[in-house]
Write a protein that holds these residues in place. Structure first.
Motif, short mmCIF file in Angstrom:
data_model
loop_
_atom_site.label_atom_id
_atom_site.label_comp_id
_atom_site.label_asym_id
_atom_site.label_seq_id
_atom_site.Cartn_x
_atom_site.Cartn_y
_atom_site.Cartn_z
N LEU A 166 29.66 78.01 21.08
CA LEU A 166 29.52 79.17 20.13
C LEU A 166 28.47 79.04 18.88
O LEU A 166 28.02 79.81 18.43
CB LEU A 166 30.70 79.72 19.62
CG LEU A 166 31.70 80.37 20.67
CD1 LEU A 166 33.19 80.61 20.16
CD2 LEU A 166 31.12 81.44 21.46
N ALA A 167 28.56 77.76 18.36
CA ALA A 167 27.75 77.44 17.17
C ALA A 167 26.26 77.47 17.82
O ALA A 167 25.57 77.87 17.13
CB ALA A 167 27.94 75.86 16.91
N ARG A 223 21.68 74.33 15.11
CA ARG A 223 20.85 73.30 15.93
C ARG A 223 21.84 71.80 15.71
O ARG A 223 21.58 70.93 16.29
CB ARG A 223 19.51 72.90 15.58
CG ARG A 223 19.17 72.86 14.03
CD ARG A 223 17.87 72.55 13.82
NE ARG A 223 17.45 72.89 12.51
CZ ARG A 223 18.01 72.06 11.42
NH1 ARG A 223 18.70 70.78 11.82
NH2 ARG A 223 17.57 72.13 10.26
N GLU A 224 22.69 71.76 14.40
CA GLU A 224 23.42 70.62 14.31
C GLU A 224 24.89 71.18 13.95
O GLU A 224 25.15 72.15 13.37
CB GLU A 224 22.90 70.13 13.12
CG GLU A 224 23.41 68.56 12.85
CD GLU A 224 23.03 67.50 13.78
OE1 GLU A 224 22.00 67.76 14.37
OE2 GLU A 224 23.76 66.73 13.87
N VAL A 225 25.81 70.52 14.47
CA VAL A 225 27.07 70.75 14.24
C VAL A 225 27.74 69.31 13.58
O VAL A 225 27.61 68.11 14.01
CB VAL A 225 28.10 71.06 15.36
CG1 VAL A 225 29.62 70.85 15.01
CG2 VAL A 225 27.68 72.59 16.03
N MET A 230 26.36 73.54 10.97
CA MET A 230 27.77 74.30 10.89
C MET A 230 28.92 73.16 10.92
O MET A 230 28.84 72.20 11.46
CB MET A 230 28.35 75.11 11.94
CG MET A 230 29.62 75.40 11.98
SD MET A 230 30.23 76.66 13.21
CE MET A 230 31.86 76.61 12.77
N PRO A 231 29.58 73.14 9.81
CA PRO A 231 30.68 72.18 9.72
C PRO A 231 32.01 72.44 10.36
O PRO A 231 32.41 73.65 10.45
CB PRO A 231 30.99 72.00 8.13
CG PRO A 231 30.59 73.45 7.61
CD PRO A 231 29.57 74.06 8.68
N ILE A 232 32.57 71.45 10.86
CA ILE A 232 33.78 71.79 11.39
C ILE A 232 34.88 70.42 11.10
O ILE A 232 34.37 69.19 11.19
CB ILE A 232 33.85 71.53 13.17
CG1 ILE A 232 32.87 72.62 13.68
CG2 ILE A 232 35.21 71.64 13.48
CD1 ILE A 232 32.80 72.74 15.32
N LEU A 233 35.89 70.86 10.60
CA LEU A 233 36.74 69.81 9.89
C LEU A 233 38.05 69.86 10.60
O LEU A 233 38.81 70.94 10.94
CB LEU A 233 36.99 70.14 8.59
CG LEU A 233 35.93 69.55 7.44
CD1 LEU A 233 36.27 70.26 6.07
CD2 LEU A 233 35.55 68.29 7.59
#
Ligand SMILES: Cc1ncc(C[n+]2csc(CCOP(=O)(O)OP(=O)(O)O)c2C)c(N)n1
Ligand SMILES: [Mg+2]
Length: 936
Positions: free
Chosen positions: A242-243, A249-251, A358-361
């Motif tokens: 989904l990102a 282009r970067e997670v 996009m950041p994912i924590l």
């Protein structure tokens, strides 16, 4: 109460509509009326009563009932009106409190429930007959169904099933309405098709297979198994898809120990062989770190990694941030890193595009509730200088923290409750319902995409084994452990479900599981076959060339400085700077001609010259735009309109961006953020300024675990600069010391640079050196307070256009051959000593300044000392107590350079508190120190 006689039915209906959308939007009296369930009261609104009347058998709806109702005006049905009010309350209760009754625990613990959710406990009781008479449409629910009787089970399944939601605390009406619609329509909860189901099952086989294989093959080695929340990996799969689909282009991923090996294998795409090699003890990643930088490396569940993932729309990069043991400390680092990825640093204030990264924590349930840095990080999400367009927070909630039960670990019901204070939607999901978990990700991404806002998924599972593979969970959670031992795995459960649905045969279910473990076994066999052979050196993109040139020209031609200085005073037509400030700024051109370039001026010229040379700058801190001590004024405010203007962002010849932001009142998160930013923007000069240096200890975890040791542990380079106001000026124990001693104690292997400049020109050259020297390390500069305006600390234009940063400044105006005592000091105390009444009385004392404390300038110190032929003693003078300041860490260096000449200490005695609380006591100490330094 309202005079209801005058209220017409249309108006009442309008209010009811508004109330149903947002109860806060109508006046308290109307709200009370709608919520009272008081039939008589409702009946006192004749128009409303007629409107709400519906035909029996559930054929009617609000709209259809209107026309005939108005015409015929039949006798109102008291009971039904009361029931409608109760039904409205019920809907509201599901939306607000449904999560309390949801089946979120895979281990089957009973939810606490809430009486407001029970239709039989409402007044009037919502019997099935009454439910069938209330049209669903007037309740404004999106679950479908003709009447409440149809809608109720759907509401129950929506809000109290294996998913639950908390959204009603959100203050934006539009967001609440959107979320209600999205949730109740099941728009993101469409069943997976057979192909997707098969893929999901296969993934669960791989997740479980990896953990099982590692556990069986490497008995007792720590792996921090993910089992019990296995669906984390498919959720990350979906997130990356989904990102990428939304243009990223970067997670950037931040997480702790739990499940990290699985993430490395399946999310980052690290080959099984590489992970198995770690377990086999070859520890390849660490070997590389240790070889290149003399580093220590780190345990395998802390190392960062990067991979490239193929998605339906193309490739997306995935970075797993290196992290220390300190839970949640990586959160702001991930945010800063993402922000850097999102920023185009070519000009102006920098162009921020949150869609590109996009950041994912991932958070542990105990850590999320317990660690304050979580709140500090949340507080950044909507700030102009810090936003990353919304973070996906995934709480991998195994209902335990090491051996601590939730009831011991937090005061709130859910682990996620903190997020409610940040207007963030919370999606709870039972980890044994993998399809629901995927739908949670879909909803989260749709929400983030639309509102650019953080979102939390609370994935409720369990921990199949101990905290790590050496732990016995039954010692402390015997009942839970017993229950888990007989609880089927999510793969088994989902496999059985797919067999039942006819998607897979029982044999296929077993084959897929065996094949997944088989891939591990094959990889292990391949790896074992290579034992004894040389391991190919792994290339690493973050290796810093050890011999990079360190000599850089920090001088700037006079003409260029004059031009930049003039441009920095330029404001748009009609812009009115505060007259007092304008007068201050107008003195700057004079300083160029006559001398007197102060700290703020020199700093501005350093920044402007760098921006014109193509070095992007980012400067943040509390009240940093103006400067705590009102010396900077990089952002000007029009006195009439309040409009802001930053001349540094409008230089004619700028080749890079200049970001400057006042930070929120946090140190931990803000320093972590800038550290993260600096690692992803190696070309930029990134500076964080403390309000007073003391406050930097709020960021101690970032300083200890990232800034000082990140290179040695993870080969992570950073040129972050910390500006820490330091100096004893009688402001008390807390506004005096930036704890120089702590930084010096952390310094080794050239991991840091620690300086304390005493002139504007030194600061100018230092900043430029830090920006221009690609091999630089994090810089810790003790910045001044009083010196910001001290005439003696100002510089001339020539000082900037010539020369460079000097680690040592020799004494001025002394008669070298006759000097018997060399007083060496650092920072502002120099001016206290040379300005003291007893200075200059004896010609046999020289006072020199150590401007760079680490790396200690051994050679320069040796030369300085050797230049005084009659020297009998060296006095190290500091204003800090003897157990603080530089003395204890540089003493041996000084003695080494002194070559046998005795070195003595002058300063405050050993002290538990850094400085005196009373200005007079301070003055006495300063006087004593200066006198002692100057008296033989
Ligand atoms: C700041 C900090 N304090 C203490 C610890 C020690 N510690 C390691 S794991 C852990 C429990 C974590 O529980 P949770 O956040 O629920 O994650 P889980 O291990 O259950 O996945 C603790 C206390 C730590 N790593 N970091
Ligand atoms: Mg936990």
């Amino acid at each position: 109460m309202h005079d209801v006689d005058g209220v017409n039915a249309g108006y009442a209906r309008l209010l009811l509509d508004e109330y149903l959308d947002n109860p806060e939007s109508v006046s308290p009296e109307w709200r009370a009326l709608f919520e009272s369930g008081d039939t008589d009261l409702l009946l006192s609104l004749p128009g409303l009563a007629r409107l709400l009347e519906v035909r029996p058998n559930g054929h009617g709806n609000g709209q259809a009932a209107v026309a005939p109702a108005l015409e015929a005006a039949p006798e109102p049905d008291n009971l039904l009106l009361g029931a409608v009010a109760a039904a409205m309350a019920l809907v509201k209760a599901f939306r607000m409190h449904g999560h309390l009754a949801a089946r979120l625990d895979p281990l089957g613990s009973a939810p606490v429930g809430d009486p407001a959710l029970d239709p039989r406990r409402l007044e009037p009781k919502l019997t099935p007959e009454l439910q069938a008479r209330i049209p669903a449409s007037i309740l404004r629910v999106h679950v479908g169904g003709e009447t409440l009787a149809d809608a109720l089970p759907r509401l129950q399944e929506t809000y109290c099933g294996s998913m639950a939601y908390e959204i009603e605390h959100i203050s934006e009406h539009e967001q609440r309405v959107w979320l209600r619609q999205a949730i109740e329509s099941w728009r993101f909860r469409k069943p997976l098709n057979a192909e997707e189901q098969r893929r999901l099952y296969t993934r669960l086989c791989e997740v479980e297979g990896t953990e099982r294989y590692l556990r069986r093959s490497f008995l007792g080695q720590k792996q921090f198994s993910l089992e019990g929340i296995d669906v984390t990996i498919p959720m990350l799969d979906e997130s990356l898809e989904l990102a990428a689909a939304s243009g990223a282009r970067e997670v950037v991923l931040g997480m702790a120990h739990r499940g990290r090996l699985n993430v490395l294998a399946h999310t980052i795409g690290m080959p099984y062989e590489q992970i198995l090699r770690e377990f086999e003890g070859e520890r390849t990643i660490e070997v590389v770190a240790a070889d290149v930088e003399g580093g220590t490396g780190d345990v395998k569940y802390h190392l960062g990694a990067r991979g490239v993932r193929n998605t339906a729309v193309g490739k997306v990069g995935v970075t797993l941030a290196a992290n220390p043991s300190h839970l949640e400390a990586v959160d702001p680092v991930v945010e800063g890193r993402t922000r850097a990825e999102q920023t185009d640093r070519s000009s102006g204030p920098g162009l921020h595009d949150p869609s590109v990264a996009m950041p994912i924590l991932l958070h542990g349930d105990a850590a999320f509730a317990g660690q304050g840095i979580v709140a500090e990080t949340f507080n950044l999400y909507a700030l102009e200088g810090y936003s990353t367009g919304g973070t996906l927070h995934l709480i991998t909630n195994n209902q335990i923290g090491f051996t601590t039960d939730p009831a011991e670990g937090r005061s709130t019901r859910h682990s996620s409750d903190l997020a409610k204070g940040f207007d963030t939607p919370i999606i709870h999901v039972n980890a044994d319902d993998p399809e629901a978990a995927i739908s949670a990700v879909r909803l989260a991404f749709a929400y983030r995409g639309r509102f650019g806002h953080d979102v939390v998924i609370d994935l409720v599972g369990y921990r199949r084994f101990g905290h790590n593979e050496q732990d016995e969970p039954a010692y402390t959670q015997p009942l839970m452990a017993e229950q888990i031992a007989t609880h089927p795995t999510v793969r088994e459960l989902y496999g059985a479900q797919l067999v039942e649905q006819g998607v897979l045969s029982a044999e296929e279910v077993e084959e897929l599981a065996a094949a997944a473990e088989g891939r591990l076994r094959d990889a292990h066999e391949r790896l074992k076959a290579t034992f004894g052979q040389e391991i190919p050196a792994k290339s690493h993109d973050e290796v810093v060339p050890r011999d990079a040139p360190r000599g850089v020209d920090t001088s700037v031609p006079e003409a260029k400085l004059r031009e930049l200085s003039a441009e920095l005073l330029r404001v748009p037509e009609g812009f009115s700077v505060h007259p007092k400030l304008a007068r201050q700024l107008e003195r700057r051109p004079v300083a160029l001609d006559e001398g007197g370039i102060d700290w703020g001026h020199a700093e501005a010229l350093a920044f402007a010259s760098l921006v014109s040379e193509g070095i992007p700058i980012r400067l943040t801190g509390q009240d940093t735009e103006r400067g705590t001590f009102s010396h900077r004024h990089l952002v000007l405010h029009d006195v009439h309109t309040g409009e802001m203007y930053t001349p540094m962002q409008a230089l004619d010849d700028a080749h890079a961006s200049f970001e400057v932001y006042n930070s929120p009142l946090s140190e931990f998160a803000c320093v972590g953020f800038e550290y993260g930013y600096s690692t992803a923007a190696p070309e930029a000069l990134v500076l964080w300024e403390a309000q007073f240096g003391d406050f930097a200890n709020g960021a101690q975890t970032i300083i200890d675990q990232f800034i000082s040791s990140g290179l040695a542990k993870w080969k992570q380079t950073s040129r972050l600069t910390l500006l820490l106001p330091h100096g004893y000026e009688g402001n008390g124990p807390e506004h005096s010391s930036a704890r120089l001693e702590r930084f010096l104690q952390l310094a080794a292997q050239e991991n840091l640079r620690i300086t304390n400049c005493t002139t504007a020109a030194q600061y100018f050259h230092l900043l430029r050196r830090q920006a221009l020297d690609a091999s630089a390390r994090p810089l810790v500069e003790m910045t001044p307070k009083g010196l910001l305006r001290l005439r003696e600390a100002t510089s001339t234009l020539a000082d900037l256009s010539e020369g460079s940063f000097q680690p040592i400044l020799d004494a001025v105006g002394v008669d070298w051959p006759s000097v018997r005592r060399l007083v060496l000091c650092s920072g502002k105390v120099y001016y206290d000593i040379v300005g003291h009444e007893s200075a200059g009385t004896g010609k046999d004392i020289a006072v020199a300044r150590l401007e760079q404390l680490y790396p200690f300038p051994v050679e320069a110190a040796r030369q300085l000392i050797a230049s005084y032929p009659a020297l009998e003693e060296i006095v190290w003078a500091q204003e800090e107590p003897q157990n603080m300041g530089a003395w204890r860490t540089i003493r041996h260096r000084l003695e080494e350079a002194a070559g046998g000449i005795p070195v003595r200490f002058v300063g405050r005695p050993w002290r538990a508190s850094a400085a005196e609380g009373y200005p007079t006591a301070h003055a006495i100490e300063q006087d004593r120190i200066a006198r002692a330094a100057l008296t033989i």
